[in-house]
Design a protein around this motif. Structure first.
Motif, PDB file in Angstrom:
ATOM      1  N   ASP A 138       0.840  -1.218   0.000  1.00  0.00           N
ATOM      2  CA  ASP A 138       0.000   0.000   0.000  1.00  0.00           C
ATOM      3  C   ASP A 138       0.865   1.254   0.000  1.00  0.00           C
ATOM      4  O   ASP A 138       2.033   1.225   0.378  1.00  0.00           O
ATOM      5  CB  ASP A 138      -0.906   0.018   1.239  1.00  0.00           C
ATOM      6  CG  ASP A 138      -0.094   0.014   2.535  1.00  0.00           C
ATOM      7  OD1 ASP A 138       0.926  -0.692   2.587  1.00  0.00           O
ATOM      8  OD2 ASP A 138      -0.474   0.730   3.479  1.00  0.00           O
ATOM      9  N   GLU A 139       0.262   2.344  -0.408  1.00  0.00           N
ATOM     10  CA  GLU A 139       0.794   3.685  -0.220  1.00  0.00           C
ATOM     11  C   GLU A 139       2.288   3.786  -0.540  1.00  0.00           C
ATOM     12  O   GLU A 139       3.090   4.169   0.311  1.00  0.00           O
ATOM     13  CB  GLU A 139       0.528   4.136   1.228  1.00  0.00           C
ATOM     14  CG  GLU A 139      -0.957   4.184   1.545  1.00  0.00           C
ATOM     15  CD  GLU A 139      -1.267   4.605   2.979  1.00  0.00           C
ATOM     16  OE1 GLU A 139      -2.263   5.301   3.191  1.00  0.00           O
ATOM     17  OE2 GLU A 139      -0.504   4.217   3.896  1.00  0.00           O
ATOM     18  N   TRP A 147      -9.001  -2.565   1.322  1.00  0.00           N
ATOM     19  CA  TRP A 147      -9.122  -1.582   2.425  1.00  0.00           C
ATOM     20  C   TRP A 147      -9.718  -0.266   1.958  1.00  0.00           C
ATOM     21  O   TRP A 147     -10.431   0.382   2.696  1.00  0.00           O
ATOM     22  CB  TRP A 147      -7.773  -1.378   3.115  1.00  0.00           C
ATOM     23  CG  TRP A 147      -6.738  -0.607   2.352  1.00  0.00           C
ATOM     24  CD1 TRP A 147      -5.936  -1.086   1.356  1.00  0.00           C
ATOM     25  CD2 TRP A 147      -6.363   0.763   2.539  1.00  0.00           C
ATOM     26  NE1 TRP A 147      -5.086  -0.100   0.915  1.00  0.00           N
ATOM     27  CE2 TRP A 147      -5.327   1.040   1.620  1.00  0.00           C
ATOM     28  CE3 TRP A 147      -6.793   1.783   3.391  1.00  0.00           C
ATOM     29  CZ2 TRP A 147      -4.722   2.303   1.524  1.00  0.00           C
ATOM     30  CZ3 TRP A 147      -6.190   3.032   3.300  1.00  0.00           C
ATOM     31  CH2 TRP A 147      -5.167   3.287   2.372  1.00  0.00           C
ATOM     32  N   TYR A 191     -12.164  -0.055  10.149  1.00  0.00           N
ATOM     33  CA  TYR A 191     -10.956   0.644  10.615  1.00  0.00           C
ATOM     34  C   TYR A 191     -11.174   1.084  12.062  1.00  0.00           C
ATOM     35  O   TYR A 191     -11.856   2.053  12.353  1.00  0.00           O
ATOM     36  CB  TYR A 191     -10.598   1.806   9.679  1.00  0.00           C
ATOM     37  CG  TYR A 191      -9.555   1.366   8.665  1.00  0.00           C
ATOM     38  CD1 TYR A 191      -9.713   0.160   7.972  1.00  0.00           C
ATOM     39  CD2 TYR A 191      -8.404   2.102   8.425  1.00  0.00           C
ATOM     40  CE1 TYR A 191      -8.756  -0.288   7.071  1.00  0.00           C
ATOM     41  CE2 TYR A 191      -7.441   1.667   7.511  1.00  0.00           C
ATOM     42  CZ  TYR A 191      -7.622   0.478   6.850  1.00  0.00           C
ATOM     43  OH  TYR A 191      -6.670   0.031   5.957  1.00  0.00           O
TER      44      TYR A 191
HETATM   45  C1  ACM Z   1      -3.671   1.044   4.816  1.00  0.00           C
HETATM   46  O1  ACM Z   1      -4.553   1.438   5.614  1.00  0.00           O
HETATM   47  N1  ACM Z   1      -2.712   1.860   4.415  1.00  0.00           N
HETATM   48  C2  ACM Z   1      -3.671  -0.308   4.316  1.00  0.00           C
END
Ligand code: ACM
Ligand code: ZN
Length: 623
Positions: free
Chosen positions: A343-344, A410, A435
């Motif tokens: 991710d990111e 996500w 979350y």
């Molecule tokens: C994420 O919340 N960056 C997977």
């Protein structure tokens, strides 16, 4: 209002004291709730005259022993499990019977409690273990005490249960990179997963702000990457940044990590380790700057966010490093899945890096997303060669999904839907519902959190099977998971405050399935279940939340539905639509209030103790 509630409580306690204990109504505060349950009057009483038996091998004996260990501490009844070959119920015995002829999927079990006997049977040891957890939840909460409790009748209410999980993956993630938590707490976290019949602990071990796993071949990870010089004070979105000036860090030795794996396995829980790549790797680059595009110097991040410093995708040493790390990770963690993050990952360094650009050319990548895909596929190949599978955040779809990857969706469900349509397995963990770092109450009344707003009822409302998928495609949705990112959770108590009771809702979503779950029933059971969490010293969120903390002015055309949500287990919402204060003649809220005209809704939440929230007003206007 208060008086009436008080009178009701008084009346029922008088009733209870007039009855003998055998007449006490049975409580079935089971979370997750069973697929099939038949409530029966009467109880089985634990005493030193009962026997504990098992049918099967070491795994069955182990479950029977776990039951004996649980009751020994609080009841003082010390029993050793005895082996038997009889699958039948036995008078005076609690029996855990492995029966290969029994139907059902992994984790399925039958539990029969009568006044004379208790029998759990299952085709697999994990089913026996889940049966044991059900018995545990049927026993009085004081059984969790851990030391001798006097004056409690150790009764298991009679019941017939047929149960199995709807989804095979039911997990919680914990980020130990942003904050570091002691081994004892990790064990408690796992214990609570077991109590709730969850079966995956996703351990997020590496971050920009700290690398938390000892890797013998790269000692600088534990020496350098595990520590930051100081930590941001306040929210990451607020400028100017202020820091606390205190060095912070820590890591798990391999011995400790193995101990955690064993502890989890004893509770039928798989630990999936996450080693983030190519992004969220600034801590690793600080220890080994040659793995970054610029060569550094870098520093272990002191604040929260997404950082441009990521592993260089053109540098061979990057892959050598990650493969060596993965060899040690695989040696510690037997899990089929290894989480590789994904991710990111900003691409700004790759765009300017000669080595990365050369790699793109050599591999025929059209853009940096395809370079990330190359990166992940290369790691996947390595892990597949060693018999493991990768799982990654939904960004791994960008630039082309690795052939055997499982996707953790996500950023909503989009990624999960796309992956399932491509025939890949998916774990649903959308920010919208799972979350657990989001606020769960009016933010003014809560400790600092990352943002968002996620009530218990919203978590519970989640249906992991998107309508966009066919029945066949839905088979790829293998499970659900709550994510616990810890930027704003500096200690264990704070983690528990954010996780419970929302995780109770997640496990019920995964276990019971969308058709059978029922929020009102869940809230009633949760009231009793929280008494167990009290004994287990879980610092769960228990504030009385105003109904519907969110929208206060609603605009309708011809008609509309006003939903009131309330987070407090056991509380009831009363409301009026004529502007009057809610009193004992007010309506009890069960589902959305249908409104056809402009009006003012007033609502309160009331606990059985009489404690009540402030009044919430919702003004309904016509467009
Ligand atoms: C994420 O919340 N960056 C997977
Ligand atoms: Zn590079």
């Amino acid at each position: 209002m208060r008086k009436i509630i008080f009178a009701l409580v008084l009346a029922s306690s008088l009733l209870a004291s007039a009855c003998s204990r055998q007449d006490k109504p049975n409580e079935y505060n089971l979370i997750p709730y069973p697929q099939e349950i038949q409530k029966i009057e009467g109880q089985f009483e634990l005493s030193s005259f009962i026997k504990v038996k098992y049918v099967g091998d070491e795994d069955s004996r182990f479950v029977a022993q776990s039951f004996c260990d649980l009751i020994a501490k609080s009841t003082g009844i010390e029993i050793q499990p005895e082996e038997t070959s009889s699958l039948e119920v036995e008078k005076g015995a609690v029996k855990f019977a492995l029966n290969p002829n029994q139907q059902g999927k992994e984790g399925s079990f039958a539990l029969s409690v009568t006044k004379k006997s208790v029998l759990v049977s299952s085709a697999n040891p994990v089913g026996l273990f889940y049966g044991f957890q059900t018995i545990r939840q049927l026993l009085p909460p004081q059984v969790e005490q851990g030391d001798l409790v006097e004056g409690v009748d150790w009764l298991i209410p009679c019941v017939e249960i047929q149960d199995e999980p709807q989804l095979k993956y039911r997990g919680l993630m914990l980020d130990v990179g942003r904050h570091f938590f002691p081994v004892e707490f990790i064990k408690k976290y796992i214990d609570l997963l077991a109590l709730h019949k969850m079966n995956v602990f996703h351990w997020h071990l590496t971050e920009d702000q700290g690398w938390r796993l000892e890797i013998k071949k790269y000692p600088e990870l534990a020496k350098v990457a595990a520590y930051r010089n100081e930590t941001l004070i306040g929210h990451g979105g607020r400028r100017p940044f202020k820091y606390d000036g205190k060095p912070y860090g820590g890591y798990y030795t391999q011995e400790e990590a193995r101990e955690i794996v064993k502890y989890a396995a004893d509770r039928f829980i798989t630990v999936i380790p996450e080693i983030e790549l190519p992004g969220h790797s600034q801590a690793a680059l600080t220890a080994y700057p040659e793995l970054g595009c610029t060569g550094g110097p870098y520093e272990v991040a002191r604040r929260w966010g997404v950082f441009p410093e990521v592993y260089c995708a053109g540098e061979e040493k990057t892959f050598e490093f990650l493969e060596n790390v993965m060899l040690e990770v695989m040696d510690i963690f037997p899990s089929e899945y290894i989480h590789i993050g994904g991710d990111e990952c900003p691409k700004v360094r790759w765009e300017k890096c000669k080595k990365c650009q050369a790699r793109m050319k050599a591999e025929g990548c059209h853009d940096e997303h395809e370079l990330q895909s190359y990166f992940i596929q290369r790691i996947e190949k390595f892990l597949n060669k060693h018999g493991r599978q990768i799982i990654g955040w939904d960004e791994i779809l960008e630039g082309g999904l690795a052939p055997n990857a499982t996707v953790m969706s996500w950023r909503g469900e989009k990624g999960g839907i796309a992956a399932a349509k491509q025939g890949h397995d998916v774990v649903m963990t959308p920010t919208s519902h799972f979350y657990l770092d989001y606020y769960q109450n009016n933010k003014k009344e809560e400790p600092l959190a990352i943002g968002g707003f996620l009530t218990l009822s919203k978590v519970y409302s989640y249906n992991p099977m998107p309508k966009e998928l066919t029945a066949e495609e839905q088979k790829h949705i293998i499970g659900v998971q709550g994510n616990v990112w810890t930027e704003y959770m500096p200690n264990s108590e704070h983690v528990e405050y954010m996780v419970y009771p929302r995780a109770c809702a997640i496990t019920e979503v995964g276990w019971l399935g969308a058709d059978k779950k029922d929020f009102n029933s869940f809230m009633q059971r949760l009231g009793g279940h929280l008494k167990r969490l009290d004994v287990l010293d879980v610092n769960y969120f228990d504030k009385l939340v105003k109904p519907g903390t969110k929208s206060k002015i609603v605009k309708i055309e011809d008609s509309g539905i006003v939903e009131l949500t309330n987070n407090t287990p056991g509380s009831v919402i009363y409301y009026t639509t004529n502007g009057n204060m809610p009193t004992d003649t007010a309506s009890v809220y069960n589902q959305g209030i249908k409104v056809t005209d402009a009006c003012t809704i007033k609502a309160i939440a009331v606990l059985p103790t009489g404690e009540q929230s402030d009044v919430l007003e919702v003004v309904v206007n016509k467009k």
